[in-house]
Design a protein around this motif. Sequence first.
Motif, PDB file in Angstrom:
ATOM      1  N   LYS A  87      -1.357 -10.716  -7.620  1.00  8.76           N
ATOM      2  CA  LYS A  87      -0.951 -10.230  -6.302  1.00  8.76           C
ATOM      3  C   LYS A  87       0.522 -10.513  -6.043  1.00  8.76           C
ATOM      4  CE  LYS A  87      -5.492 -10.472  -4.073  1.00  8.76           C
ATOM      5  NZ  LYS A  87      -6.344 -11.126  -3.047  1.00  8.76           N
ATOM      6  N   GLY A  90       1.889   2.724  -3.127  1.00  7.42           N
ATOM      7  CA  GLY A  90       0.851   3.311  -3.957  1.00  7.42           C
ATOM      8  C   GLY A  90       0.120   2.306  -4.826  1.00  7.42           C
ATOM      9  N   ILE A  91       0.184   1.049  -4.461  1.00  9.83           N
ATOM     10  CA  ILE A  91      -0.475  -0.011  -5.232  1.00  9.83           C
ATOM     11  C   ILE A  91      -1.880  -0.222  -4.692  1.00  9.83           C
ATOM     12  CG2 ILE A  91      -0.410  -2.482  -5.776  1.00  9.83           C
ATOM     13  CD1 ILE A  91       2.662  -2.226  -5.773  1.00  9.83           C
ATOM     14  N   SER A  92      -2.823  -0.387  -5.579  1.00  7.79           N
ATOM     15  CA  SER A  92      -4.242  -0.474  -5.238  1.00  7.79           C
ATOM     16  C   SER A  92      -4.554  -1.651  -4.316  1.00  7.79           C
ATOM     17  CB  SER A  92      -5.068  -0.607  -6.521  1.00  7.79           C
ATOM     18  OG  SER A  92      -6.397  -0.996  -6.237  1.00  7.79           O
ATOM     19  N   GLU A  93      -5.576  -1.467  -3.465  1.00  8.71           N
ATOM     20  CA  GLU A  93      -6.045  -2.520  -2.562  1.00  8.71           C
ATOM     21  C   GLU A  93      -6.512  -3.758  -3.326  1.00  8.71           C
ATOM     22  OE1 GLU A  93      -6.398  -4.005   1.219  1.00  8.71           O
ATOM     23  OE2 GLU A  93      -5.732  -1.972   0.708  1.00  8.71           O
ATOM     24  N   LYS A  94      -6.836  -3.577  -4.588  1.00 13.64           N
ATOM     25  CA  LYS A  94      -7.213  -4.705  -5.441  1.00 13.64           C
ATOM     26  C   LYS A  94      -6.148  -5.798  -5.405  1.00 13.64           C
ATOM     27  CE  LYS A  94      -7.776  -5.847 -10.361  1.00 13.64           C
ATOM     28  NZ  LYS A  94      -7.824  -5.307 -11.743  1.00 13.64           N
ATOM     29  N   TYR A  95      -4.874  -5.395  -5.301  1.00 12.06           N
ATOM     30  CA  TYR A  95      -3.770  -6.347  -5.324  1.00 12.06           C
ATOM     31  C   TYR A  95      -3.306  -6.744  -3.921  1.00 12.06           C
ATOM     32  CZ  TYR A  95      -3.680  -4.775 -10.138  1.00 12.06           C
ATOM     33  OH  TYR A  95      -4.041  -4.473 -11.426  1.00 12.06           O
ATOM     34  N   GLY A 136      -7.933  -7.377  -2.346  1.00  8.33           N
ATOM     35  CA  GLY A 136      -9.011  -7.284  -3.313  1.00  8.33           C
ATOM     36  C   GLY A 136      -9.171  -8.498  -4.197  1.00  8.33           C
ATOM     37  N   LYS A 179       2.676  -7.963  -7.873  1.00  7.13           N
ATOM     38  CA  LYS A 179       2.725  -6.665  -7.200  1.00  7.13           C
ATOM     39  C   LYS A 179       3.610  -6.719  -5.954  1.00  7.13           C
ATOM     40  CE  LYS A 179       0.197  -4.252  -9.977  1.00  7.13           C
ATOM     41  NZ  LYS A 179       0.823  -3.151 -10.776  1.00  7.13           N
ATOM     42  N   LYS A 218     -10.926   2.003   6.875  1.00  9.68           N
ATOM     43  CA  LYS A 218     -10.432   0.704   6.420  1.00  9.68           C
ATOM     44  C   LYS A 218     -10.900  -0.432   7.332  1.00  9.68           C
ATOM     45  CE  LYS A 218      -8.165   1.870   2.727  1.00  9.68           C
ATOM     46  NZ  LYS A 218      -8.589   1.373   1.394  1.00  9.68           N
ATOM     47  N   ARG A 262       0.826  -1.219   0.000  1.00  8.78           N
ATOM     48  CA  ARG A 262       0.000   0.000   0.000  1.00  8.78           C
ATOM     49  C   ARG A 262       0.859   1.268   0.000  1.00  8.78           C
ATOM     50  NH1 ARG A 262      -3.190  -2.727   4.851  1.00  8.78           N
ATOM     51  NH2 ARG A 262      -4.866  -3.807   3.731  1.00  8.78           N
TER      52      ARG A 262
END
Length: 466
Positions: A85, A70-75, A78, A88, A307, A67
């Motif tokens: 995953k 700056g990597i999305s919560e999708k990875y 998510g 990332k 969160k 996080r």
Amino acid sequence: MNTSFISDNFLLTNRFAEELYHQYAAKMPIIDYHNHLSPKDISDNRFFPNITKLWIDGDHYKWRAIRTLGISEKYVTGNAGDAEKFMKWAETVPYTVRNPLYHWTHLELNRYFNIDELLTANNAKKIYDRTSEVLSKPEYSCQSLISKMNVELLCTTEDPTDNLKYHRKLRSSDFKTKVTTAFRPDRALQIEKEEFNEYLNSLEQISDKHIHTYQDLCDVLRSRIGFFHENGCKLSDHGLEYVPFAEHTEKEVAELFKKRRGGDEVSEIQAVKFKTSLLIFLSEEYHSLGWVQQFHLGALRNNNSRKLRLLGPDTGWDSIGDWLQAQSLSRFLNRLDSTDKLTKTIIYNLNPRDNEVMASMIGNFNDGSVKGKIQFGSGWWFLDQKDGMEKQLNALSNIGLISCFIGMLTDSRSFLSFPRHEYFRRILCNLFGQEMANGQLPQETEWIGKIIQDICYYNAKAYFNF
């Protein structure tokens, strides 16, 4: 291809450190007396389908790092695929330099998969495919991963409502590593929480007893302690902001419990009185059975309410708290000691400013009855890294006796976390080796080696007496 830096002498900076580690520490079995591994996974001898499920899922250390980049919560938590995953995470790893994750990542890849490369986005797919290919082999089942690391004993952590089904199955199995549990009744103490009564209802169900009064609660918890004891438990564990202590009477605790059980709220001081009373009761029960009690102090949990609402607890939103620890801890320990009902106790500190407080506190209650009766536990959570471990070891050495220390534990949910014992042992040996080299300690390797082996294994073996 970049070759990993995990050499035979990783973290060992002179010949004394090398000898202490290779000749004395490395061969010692592991007693991992506090972790959060799944007893079901161990009992079922689970296989993981890929390295993401084994290594990244549930690991909030890694999640926080991903996080931060700056990597999305999708990875993170998510709906991205497992391979995505992992990619990332591999993209993140080079940016974790000087974070313990950088050390742990490459140590674990090396020790479990013989991968001697630096993990990057460039080789991520190759490593994902390589590890996935072998994870179905017998040597990568949960039990095999534990056995590979020479784990003699491990202790998971369970709530009083647990039926210990999988621990009972393991006790009757042929798995050579001894698996036991620690009794963790935190939710029974949290009278101020909205879900307190709901939790007591679950205690009623598992015990088949009503909890109308404070005495009922004590009786039910005593019965659950007895059940755990019958199933091999010899430890308790408490995760607390600080050890509570407030003077109280039995009558007022009984009345405030009745009030809360009826659905009313309690004040902050009432909650502290209740917690003090119940924690003293529990500690006296532990003493009567010869258990070891553990107190993990100082975590500031669930800081990010948004969160927490979206993802739930234990997903990476906790940090170090700054409560005053000394006075209430002293009064609590003294209350138990005054009636000679203070059992063996391990105190873990999360705020490094309090290291000397804890190191000096244990000396107040080491009464000569047991070697190292009261322990300043190893650096944990945010402090289970090189600097944190060294600070804990130095504080204990300066104020207490490092020779009586019971050493490291993983406190982990990952089946790949056992090399943290190696990490600790290398740091420990280097600390002693440096002082042997500069003349602060005698160059008597055999004697210092014995101290190292005691810290790594023999002290814990004697202390827990499984």
